[in-house]
Design a protein around this motif. Structure first.
Motif, short mmCIF file in Angstrom:
data_model
loop_
_atom_site.label_atom_id
_atom_site.label_comp_id
_atom_site.label_asym_id
_atom_site.label_seq_id
_atom_site.Cartn_x
_atom_site.Cartn_y
_atom_site.Cartn_z
N THR A 49 20.05 69.89 -31.64
CA THR A 49 20.81 70.68 -32.60
C THR A 49 22.13 70.00 -32.97
OG1 THR A 49 19.85 72.72 -31.72
CG2 THR A 49 21.87 72.93 -33.01
N PHE A 50 22.79 69.39 -32.00
CA PHE A 50 24.05 68.70 -32.24
C PHE A 50 23.85 67.54 -33.22
CE2 PHE A 50 27.18 65.39 -31.10
CZ PHE A 50 28.35 66.09 -31.38
N PHE A 51 22.80 66.75 -32.98
CA PHE A 51 22.55 65.59 -33.86
C PHE A 51 22.19 66.05 -35.27
CE2 PHE A 51 22.67 62.98 -30.13
CZ PHE A 51 22.87 61.69 -30.59
N LYS A 52 21.41 67.12 -35.38
CA LYS A 52 20.92 67.55 -36.69
C LYS A 52 21.97 68.35 -37.46
CE LYS A 52 17.13 69.92 -39.04
NZ LYS A 52 15.81 70.56 -38.92
N LYS A 53 22.59 69.33 -36.81
CA LYS A 53 23.46 70.25 -37.52
C LYS A 53 24.92 69.78 -37.60
CE LYS A 53 20.21 73.40 -38.01
NZ LYS A 53 19.65 73.77 -39.33
N VAL A 54 25.38 69.12 -36.54
CA VAL A 54 26.79 68.72 -36.50
C VAL A 54 26.97 67.30 -37.06
CG1 VAL A 54 28.82 68.35 -35.04
CG2 VAL A 54 27.23 70.23 -34.54
N LEU A 55 26.23 66.35 -36.47
CA LEU A 55 26.37 64.96 -36.90
C LEU A 55 25.60 64.64 -38.18
CD1 LEU A 55 26.13 63.11 -33.45
CD2 LEU A 55 28.18 63.86 -34.69
N LYS A 56 24.66 65.53 -38.54
CA LYS A 56 23.83 65.34 -39.74
C LYS A 56 23.00 64.06 -39.67
CE LYS A 56 25.86 68.96 -41.61
NZ LYS A 56 25.15 70.27 -41.75
N LEU A 57 22.62 63.69 -38.46
CA LEU A 57 21.80 62.50 -38.25
C LEU A 57 20.35 62.95 -38.06
CD1 LEU A 57 24.17 60.53 -35.83
CD2 LEU A 57 23.84 60.17 -38.29
N THR A 94 17.34 61.55 -38.66
CA THR A 94 16.37 60.65 -38.02
C THR A 94 16.58 60.61 -36.52
OG1 THR A 94 16.21 59.29 -40.01
CG2 THR A 94 15.47 58.31 -37.93
N ALA A 95 17.84 60.55 -36.10
CA ALA A 95 18.14 60.56 -34.67
C ALA A 95 17.72 61.88 -34.04
CB ALA A 95 19.63 60.32 -34.45
N ALA A 96 17.96 62.98 -34.75
CA ALA A 96 17.55 64.29 -34.24
C ALA A 96 16.05 64.38 -34.10
CB ALA A 96 18.07 65.39 -35.18
N ALA A 97 15.34 63.89 -35.12
CA ALA A 97 13.88 63.92 -35.07
C ALA A 97 13.34 63.03 -33.94
CB ALA A 97 13.30 63.47 -36.40
N SER A 98 14.02 61.92 -33.69
CA SER A 98 13.62 61.04 -32.60
C SER A 98 13.72 61.74 -31.25
CB SER A 98 14.49 59.78 -32.59
OG SER A 98 14.33 59.05 -33.79
N ILE A 99 14.66 62.66 -31.13
CA ILE A 99 14.81 63.46 -29.90
C ILE A 99 13.73 64.53 -29.85
CG2 ILE A 99 16.30 65.10 -28.70
CD1 ILE A 99 18.69 63.53 -29.98
N ARG A 100 13.57 65.24 -30.95
CA ARG A 100 12.63 66.37 -30.98
C ARG A 100 11.19 65.92 -30.75
NH1 ARG A 100 11.90 70.73 -35.97
NH2 ARG A 100 10.44 72.10 -34.86
N TYR A 101 10.82 64.78 -31.30
CA TYR A 101 9.43 64.32 -31.23
C TYR A 101 9.28 63.06 -30.38
CZ TYR A 101 9.24 67.40 -35.32
OH TYR A 101 9.34 68.48 -36.16
N LEU A 149 9.41 65.03 -39.56
CA LEU A 149 8.40 64.43 -38.68
C LEU A 149 7.76 63.20 -39.31
CD1 LEU A 149 6.52 64.42 -36.21
CD2 LEU A 149 5.07 66.07 -37.42
N HIS A 150 7.33 63.33 -40.56
CA HIS A 150 6.66 62.21 -41.23
C HIS A 150 7.58 60.98 -41.31
CE1 HIS A 150 4.19 65.46 -43.56
NE2 HIS A 150 3.78 65.32 -42.31
N SER A 151 8.84 61.23 -41.62
CA SER A 151 9.77 60.11 -41.81
C SER A 151 10.02 59.36 -40.51
CB SER A 151 11.10 60.63 -42.38
OG SER A 151 10.91 61.22 -43.64
N VAL A 152 10.19 60.09 -39.41
CA VAL A 152 10.49 59.42 -38.15
C VAL A 152 9.27 58.66 -37.62
CG1 VAL A 152 9.95 61.28 -36.51
CG2 VAL A 152 11.79 59.66 -36.00
#
Length: 392
Positions: free
Chosen positions: A76-84, A86-93, A127-130
């Motif tokens: 959530t921090f990477f996606k919502k706060v840092l707006k990163l 791809t990095a967030a998706a790399s964590i999630r998946y 998901l597709h992009s990462v």
């Protein structure tokens, strides 16, 4: 030996997704007997389930779980706060990405995912992009449906990441090629047409040659698809009454479990039980078993697409209560028209409408069955031919 990753949404309770998984693995292993096929699903406990035929097992799509609060917080921090993203998706998946890196082909089953009513695009694109960035596997957007209004610039950006795209109706191909002509878009029938059935005992009260299958989905009772829940439900009631008057026994068939189909079907059963004999299936049948039960019906009336595919592929005369482009498109591919074969829920404004459509089906059932028996072998063969674009 090639390794295939088949990415779906939720398989555990959705017999349509299960039918897709069974059909795709059947198509792959029919052509490549030693293939390694894994099924990816959103379900939290999916990895605990036994593997489907022709597969090695299940993989949970997301690494982020309710139990793993730290991982969820980081994502959530990477996606919502840092707006990163791809990095967030790399964590999630993260687990799925590692598996895709070691795979030959990643098949993302499109289905209805791009339907604007589903509101799934952001997660899909993430998901597709990462996967595209992190893995070198061949990526296929497989078995899609596209309504005219579904194809936005964002959707085109997403599907352009794939090495190949297949659609499951010619109508979807026409809709997509009108707005996007940069890739070779192939049409193949839905892989669920290739799913083998599994023989199972009939429920008590079964009457051979006298059963009419009925599926009612919570989706067609949702006003976002343009229909009236009250009118549609009443129209189903009148249809059930007409089925019984014609000497048949309705059998109510849920196809998405967890109550999504069972609850409205149970309500329908209770509303109609004074009309005569009826059967209500429970939720403990798998997709292949449901296909067998549907295959033994005299006729079938259904809302869930893959319940009607089970009927079509078994050459059972079928009326579809449709809510999207797929139902219309499949009927046109099979019959050359959707008239009399598909009744769109947003057009159901008369409580006798579905009953009248059933009467037409009943009167023409022999001709319909003859037609399906004539066209279905080649149609199913075309579904198997999708292997040519999977393993290119």
């Amino acid at each position: 030996m090639s390794k295939y990753i088949v990415i779906l949404n939720t398989v555990k309770n959705n017999r349509g997704s299960e039918a897709l998984a069974r059909g795709i693995s059947e198509i792959i292993c029919h052509n490549e007997s030693n293939a390694e096929v894994w099924i990816v699903s959103n379900d939290a406990d999916i990895e605990e389930l036994p593997p489907l035929p022709n597969t090695k097992g299940f993989i949970r799509k997301s690494t982020v779980t309710k139990k793993n609060l730290i991982m969820g917080a980081i994502y959530t921090f990477f996606k919502k706060v840092l707006k990163l993203r791809t990095a967030a998706a790399s964590i999630r998946y993260s687990k799925l990405i590692d598996i895709c890196k070691k795979s030959d082909v990643v098949i993302c089953v499109g289905g209805d995912n791009y339907d604007i009513h589903y509101n799934m695009f952001e997660n899909l694109h993430e998901l597709h992009s990462v996967i595209r960035i992190k893995a070198n596997a061949r990526m296929i957007m497989y078995d899609c449906s596209f309504g005219e209004n579904d194809i936005t610039d964002e959707v085109i950006s997403d599907i352009s990441q794939f090495d190949a795209i297949t659609v499951r109706e010619r109508t979807s191909k026409q809709n997509l090629t009108t707005k996007y002509s940069k890739k070779d878009i192939r049409y193949y029938p839905d892989p669920a047409f290739a799913m083998p059935l599994e023989v199972v005992d009939f429920p008590q009260g079964w009457k051979k040659g006298k059963m009419v299958g009925v599926n009612l989905s919570s989706l067609i009772l949702d006003p976002q698809y343009g229909g009236s829940a009250e009118v549609t439900f009443a129209a189903y009631q009148n249809m059930v009454k007409k089925i019984i008057e014609k000497g048949y026994t309705p059998i109510f068939v849920p196809h998405v479990m967890g109550g999504s189909d069972y609850k409205p079907l149970e309500k329908l059963y209770q509303a109609c039980e004074s009309y005569g004999d009826m059967l209500l299936l429970g939720e403990d049948y798998n997709a292949a078993q449901l296909k067998y039960i549907i295959s033994q019906c005299q006729m079938f009336i259904g809302a869930r697409t893959h319940s009607t595919i089970a009927a079509y592929s078994s050459c059972v005369p079928t009326l579809v209560i449709g809510y999207s482009v797929k139902s219309v498109g499949i009927a046109r591919d099979l019959f050359g028209t959707d008239e009399n074969y598909v009744l769109k829920v947003d057009k159901v404004d008369d409580k006798e409408q579905i009953a009248n459509a059933f009467l037409w089906l009943n009167e023409n059932q022999n001709d319909i069955r003859t037609h399906l028996n004539a066209v279905m072998p080649e149609y199913i063969k075309e579904a198997y031919n999708s292997y040519s674009i999977i393993k290119r």
